[in-house]
Write a protein that holds these residues in place. Structure first.
Motif, short mmCIF file in Angstrom:
data_model
loop_
_atom_site.label_atom_id
_atom_site.label_comp_id
_atom_site.label_asym_id
_atom_site.label_seq_id
_atom_site.Cartn_x
_atom_site.Cartn_y
_atom_site.Cartn_z
N ASP A 140 64.47 28.05 -8.82
CA ASP A 140 63.36 28.52 -9.65
C ASP A 140 63.63 29.88 -10.29
OD1 ASP A 140 61.95 26.25 -9.18
OD2 ASP A 140 60.52 27.13 -7.79
N SER A 141 64.30 30.77 -9.57
CA SER A 141 64.53 32.12 -10.09
C SER A 141 65.38 32.11 -11.35
CB SER A 141 65.18 32.99 -9.02
OG SER A 141 66.45 32.46 -8.65
N GLN A 163 57.42 32.44 -21.23
CA GLN A 163 58.87 32.44 -21.28
C GLN A 163 59.44 31.46 -20.27
OE1 GLN A 163 59.80 36.55 -19.75
NE2 GLN A 163 60.95 35.40 -18.18
N SER A 164 60.67 31.02 -20.53
CA SER A 164 61.43 30.22 -19.56
C SER A 164 62.89 30.20 -19.99
CB SER A 164 60.90 28.78 -19.47
OG SER A 164 61.09 28.09 -20.68
N THR A 184 63.19 31.45 -14.67
CA THR A 184 62.38 32.60 -15.13
C THR A 184 61.09 32.16 -15.84
OG1 THR A 184 63.66 32.80 -17.19
CG2 THR A 184 64.38 34.12 -15.30
N LYS A 236 57.51 32.33 -16.65
CA LYS A 236 56.45 33.32 -16.51
C LYS A 236 55.48 33.21 -17.69
CE LYS A 236 59.45 36.74 -14.24
NZ LYS A 236 59.99 38.13 -14.32
N PHE A 237 54.26 33.65 -17.46
CA PHE A 237 53.27 33.71 -18.55
C PHE A 237 52.19 34.71 -18.17
CE2 PHE A 237 52.18 30.26 -15.67
CZ PHE A 237 50.84 30.51 -15.36
N ALA A 238 51.57 35.30 -19.18
CA ALA A 238 50.52 36.29 -18.94
C ALA A 238 49.89 36.69 -20.27
CB ALA A 238 51.09 37.53 -18.25
N THR A 252 49.20 39.68 -22.49
CA THR A 252 49.87 40.97 -22.57
C THR A 252 49.74 41.52 -23.98
OG1 THR A 252 51.99 42.08 -22.17
CG2 THR A 252 52.09 39.92 -23.21
#
Length: 236
Positions: free
Chosen positions: A54-55, A80-81, A58, A60-62, A64
């Motif tokens: 998983d790392s 992002q991914s 990457t 992620k979402f938010a 911002t």
């Protein structure tokens, strides 16, 4: 210039009845600029193998601020991914209610997207700008992912990369329209080919916007504004 105030009209029954009595189409508008939150848009990822660490994905979402080079006083939905499968699909989805069950609607998307990837730029497996395809879709069924063996498959028919499907159409790629890697706001719309969809039996329509990646690297995008106009089609 400040973005438009976010507002959502969910077509109250009385309003719909009034429009229909006058012979006009009933219109619902979803207008999200993410200044105060995500406005019930939900981020998800599909078309990747669970055996991948998983790392390294990457994902992620938010909510911002917009990135440097744009108006950083304004907010956006960042997602992002990293594509390790040559086919990562990252998307936002939102359920809209209050429609006439099983009625037919036209759906138009107007989207402002912040991206810093030039067209025809070089990357592993493809271009970070030209090989990441932007798609919009609508369905009476919820967009989701399902696990098939070790692979997360997208549940609707969005097509593959540069091709659309039953539930989605392609609106180009995520190239920034510049020669360099500076961020720019690009506009995506299907005003010339509105999406036709039937509301489900509960009077719901699911909307989704996303990117189907052929670039085997990190993609970071900012949804600055998502406006969707949904118009009921009257049957004469």
């Amino acid at each position: 210039m400040k973005k438009w105030m976010v507002w959502t009209s969910l077509s109250l029954a009385a309003m719909l009845a009034g429009c229909n009595d006058d012979g006009l189409d009933a219109i619902t508008t979803v207008d999200s600029n993410f200044e105060t939150g995500t406005d019930n848009w939900v981020a998800e990822f599909a078309e990747y193998d669970t055996t991948t660490v998983d790392s390294t994905l990457t994902m992620k979402f938010a909510q911002t601020r917009l990135p440097t080079g744009l108006d950083t006083s304004q907010h956006a939905f960042r997602i992002q991914s990293t594509n390790r499968s040559d086919d990562m699909f990252m998307y936002l989805k939102k359920k809209v209610t209050g429609f006439v069950p099983n009625a037919t609607y036209l759906v138009q998307f107007d989207i402002n997207l912040a991206t810093n990837y030039p067209a025809n730029s070089i990357g592993v497996g493809g271009s970070p700008g030209s090989s990441v395809y932007f798609k919009v879709g609508a369905s009476g069924a919820e967009p989701a992912r399902k696990l098939q063996k070790t692979f997360y498959q997208f549940t609707l028919d969005k097509g593959q990369q540069s091709q659309g499907g039953v539930d989605a159409i392609v609106l180009g790629d995520v190239a920034n329209g510049r020669e360099d890697s500076k961020y720019a706001l690009i506009k995506k719309t299907n005003s010339d080919k509105p999406f036709t969809i039937k509301a489900n039996a509960n009077g719901e329509i699911w909307l989704f916007v996303g990117t189907d990646s052929g670039y085997e690297g990190l993609t970071v995008l900012y949804y600055d504004r998502i406006k969707v106009t949904i118009t009921e089609q009257q049957i004469n």
